[in-house]
Design an enzyme around this catalytic site. Structure first.
Site, PDB file in Angstrom:
ATOM      1  N   LYS A 177       0.855  -1.183   0.000  1.00  0.00           N
ATOM      2  CA  LYS A 177       0.000   0.000   0.000  1.00  0.00           C
ATOM      3  C   LYS A 177       0.895   1.238   0.000  1.00  0.00           C
ATOM      4  O   LYS A 177       1.660   1.457   0.933  1.00  0.00           O
ATOM      5  CB  LYS A 177      -0.926   0.002   1.216  1.00  0.00           C
ATOM      6  CG  LYS A 177      -1.872   1.198   1.266  1.00  0.00           C
ATOM      7  CD  LYS A 177      -2.794   1.111   2.475  1.00  0.00           C
ATOM      8  CE  LYS A 177      -3.726   2.308   2.547  1.00  0.00           C
ATOM      9  NZ  LYS A 177      -4.628   2.247   3.719  1.00  0.00           N
ATOM     10  N   ARG A 187     -10.641  10.362   1.462  1.00  0.00           N
ATOM     11  CA  ARG A 187     -10.585  11.058   2.747  1.00  0.00           C
ATOM     12  C   ARG A 187     -11.816  11.925   2.955  1.00  0.00           C
ATOM     13  O   ARG A 187     -12.243  12.135   4.090  1.00  0.00           O
ATOM     14  CB  ARG A 187      -9.277  11.843   2.844  1.00  0.00           C
ATOM     15  CG  ARG A 187      -8.105  10.871   2.980  1.00  0.00           C
ATOM     16  CD  ARG A 187      -6.748  11.487   2.951  1.00  0.00           C
ATOM     17  NE  ARG A 187      -5.739  10.418   3.002  1.00  0.00           N
ATOM     18  CZ  ARG A 187      -4.467  10.577   2.665  1.00  0.00           C
ATOM     19  NH1 ARG A 187      -4.038  11.754   2.249  1.00  0.00           N
ATOM     20  NH2 ARG A 187      -3.631   9.554   2.729  1.00  0.00           N
ATOM     21  N   ARG A 198       1.144  10.004   5.816  1.00  0.00           N
ATOM     22  CA  ARG A 198       1.370   8.622   6.238  1.00  0.00           C
ATOM     23  C   ARG A 198       2.618   8.024   5.614  1.00  0.00           C
ATOM     24  O   ARG A 198       2.732   6.805   5.501  1.00  0.00           O
ATOM     25  CB  ARG A 198       0.129   7.787   5.875  1.00  0.00           C
ATOM     26  CG  ARG A 198      -1.118   8.264   6.592  1.00  0.00           C
ATOM     27  CD  ARG A 198      -2.353   7.505   6.157  1.00  0.00           C
ATOM     28  NE  ARG A 198      -3.502   7.943   6.938  1.00  0.00           N
ATOM     29  CZ  ARG A 198      -4.730   8.087   6.454  1.00  0.00           C
ATOM     30  NH1 ARG A 198      -4.977   7.800   5.192  1.00  0.00           N
ATOM     31  NH2 ARG A 198      -5.714   8.498   7.223  1.00  0.00           N
ATOM     32  N   GLU A 214       7.183  -6.595   0.833  1.00  0.00           N
ATOM     33  CA  GLU A 214       6.088  -6.490   1.786  1.00  0.00           C
ATOM     34  C   GLU A 214       5.028  -7.568   1.545  1.00  0.00           C
ATOM     35  O   GLU A 214       4.439  -8.109   2.483  1.00  0.00           O
ATOM     36  CB  GLU A 214       5.460  -5.098   1.712  1.00  0.00           C
ATOM     37  CG  GLU A 214       6.355  -3.971   2.210  1.00  0.00           C
ATOM     38  CD  GLU A 214       6.488  -3.955   3.716  1.00  0.00           C
ATOM     39  OE1 GLU A 214       5.712  -4.658   4.400  1.00  0.00           O
ATOM     40  OE2 GLU A 214       7.365  -3.224   4.226  1.00  0.00           O
ATOM     41  N   LYS A 229      -2.225  -1.626  -3.618  1.00  0.00           N
ATOM     42  CA  LYS A 229      -3.069  -0.432  -3.601  1.00  0.00           C
ATOM     43  C   LYS A 229      -2.195   0.816  -3.681  1.00  0.00           C
ATOM     44  O   LYS A 229      -1.219   0.901  -2.928  1.00  0.00           O
ATOM     45  CB  LYS A 229      -3.896  -0.430  -2.301  1.00  0.00           C
ATOM     46  CG  LYS A 229      -4.818   0.763  -2.133  1.00  0.00           C
ATOM     47  CD  LYS A 229      -5.545   0.690  -0.798  1.00  0.00           C
ATOM     48  CE  LYS A 229      -6.491   1.889  -0.634  1.00  0.00           C
ATOM     49  NZ  LYS A 229      -7.159   1.892   0.679  1.00  0.00           N
ATOM     50  N   SER A 255     -10.136   5.693  -4.943  1.00  0.00           N
ATOM     51  CA  SER A 255     -11.060   6.806  -5.170  1.00  0.00           C
ATOM     52  C   SER A 255     -10.566   7.788  -6.228  1.00  0.00           C
ATOM     53  O   SER A 255     -11.353   8.286  -7.037  1.00  0.00           O
ATOM     54  CB  SER A 255     -11.297   7.544  -3.852  1.00  0.00           C
ATOM     55  OG  SER A 255     -10.062   8.031  -3.316  1.00  0.00           O
ATOM     56  N   TYR A 294     -15.362   0.975  -7.185  1.00  0.00           N
ATOM     57  CA  TYR A 294     -16.633   1.642  -6.937  1.00  0.00           C
ATOM     58  C   TYR A 294     -17.619   1.437  -8.089  1.00  0.00           C
ATOM     59  O   TYR A 294     -18.793   1.790  -7.957  1.00  0.00           O
ATOM     60  CB  TYR A 294     -16.383   3.132  -6.682  1.00  0.00           C
ATOM     61  CG  TYR A 294     -15.495   3.351  -5.479  1.00  0.00           C
ATOM     62  CD1 TYR A 294     -16.004   3.284  -4.190  1.00  0.00           C
ATOM     63  CD2 TYR A 294     -14.118   3.562  -5.622  1.00  0.00           C
ATOM     64  CE1 TYR A 294     -15.197   3.458  -3.078  1.00  0.00           C
ATOM     65  CE2 TYR A 294     -13.294   3.726  -4.516  1.00  0.00           C
ATOM     66  CZ  TYR A 294     -13.833   3.668  -3.249  1.00  0.00           C
ATOM     67  OH  TYR A 294     -13.022   3.812  -2.156  1.00  0.00           O
TER      68      TYR A 294
END
Length: 306
Positions: A177, A187, A198, A214, A229, A255, A294
């Site tokens: 990610k 958000r 982050r 990872e 992602k 998004s 979505y």
């Protein structure tokens, strides 16, 4: 002659459920996407099941937040209540999944709890994740989406679930990610309170090898499925993961990817439906066995008509 084909069962619909909402709330940066009430959640889950998609991924939008994200582990918190509602509505028709991360529930908006210096405390966050995983499993979630990117999160939650009698709950590790700008509209969707960024725990967009590392770490800790992602800007990482992972690899069409296509189509710059399908095929072509998008219900219903 097509080498890559998609089926509705490969699609998973992310859904936002807002505590205390009297009616669905449109998300301005994501046309067609809303924050659901519990009633509209029921209706949309029923529609998703009828469309034949594979699952729904639930995100909670609480009325109140605090430093440790207490609402995430409250059995009567919005995400756990929504999970019970979705499971009751869907039955075995699709897989109800839940986001296991604290960012929607913390007043600082980070994916973990903070230490005295305001930095994310990895080990203290793992303790919260264990409790959150148990709450979600007990609410009926079949797949826990560990999206927080804390080191050791898969192993910690797996151990907690197994000890509490939930060995069959599936762990979806958001393994690769990235700290991406394409999360911007999300958000708004979860009314994030994020302060800062982050980048200390999500991956550097410049790093390809780290993404695969990872993924393999999460597999070693017991992940049943691993995630890349965002999707479209990281198709190389997705292809690397698909080639190396012994467990299924999924991708999240985030998004910002959704918003870009919708905005360009609204201006008449691209053909909307072709762009949607091409984007989904590209993600599957790179190796994703399931895609969070979505457009899940819309695409599934349209494919059924064609």
């Amino acid at each position: 002659m097509a080498e890559t084909r998609l089926h509705p069962a490969q699609l998973i619909l992310p859904m936002f459920v807002r505590e205390g909402a009297a009616e669905s709330v449109p998300i301005g940066s994501m046309p067609g996407v809303v924050q659901h009430t519990l009633d509209s959640l029921r209706a949309e889950v029923a529609r998703a099941a009828a469309a034949g998609i594979g699952g729904v991924m639930l995100f909670g939008v609480p009325e109140h937040k605090d430093a440790i994200g207490s609402g995430a582990t409250d059995p009567d918190g919005i995400l756990n209540v929504a999970t019970r509602v979705a499971v009751a509505e869907a039955g075995d028709a699709l897989v109800v999944q839940t986001d296991l991360c604290l960012d929607e529930f913390t007043d600082h908006g980070h994916c973990g709890v903070l230490d005295a210096r305001g930095r994310v405390d990895n080990d203290a966050s793992l303790a919260r994740y264990r409790d959150m995983g148990l709450a979600q499993a007990e609410a009926g979630s079949a797949v826990l989406g560990l999206s927080g990117m804390m080191d050791g999160q898969v192993g910690a939650v797996r151990s907690a679930l197994d000890s509490a009698g939930h060995p069959d709950t599936v762990l979806l590790g958001y393994a690769a990610k990235y700290a991406s700008t394409f999360y911007g509209p999300f958000r708004e969707a979860v009314q994030s309170s994020l302060q800062g960024d982050r980048r200390s725990y999500q991956l550097d967009p410049a790093n390809r090898r780290e993404g695969l590392r990872e993924v393999l770490l999460d597999v070693d800790e017991g992940a049943d499925v691993v995630m890349v992602k965002p999707a479209m800007s990281y198709l190389d990482v997705l292809a690397d993961a698909a080639a190396a992972s012994p467990v299924p690899v999924w991708a999240y069409q985030v998004s910002g990817e959704y918003a870009m296509v919708e905005a360009a189509a609204a201006h008449g710059w691209i053909e909307r439906e072709r762009a949607i399908d091409e984007s989904l095929v590209s993600i599957a072509r790179a190796g994703a066995e399931a895609i969070l998008t979505y457009w899940a219900i819309e695409a599934a219903e349209r494919w059924a008509r064609s």
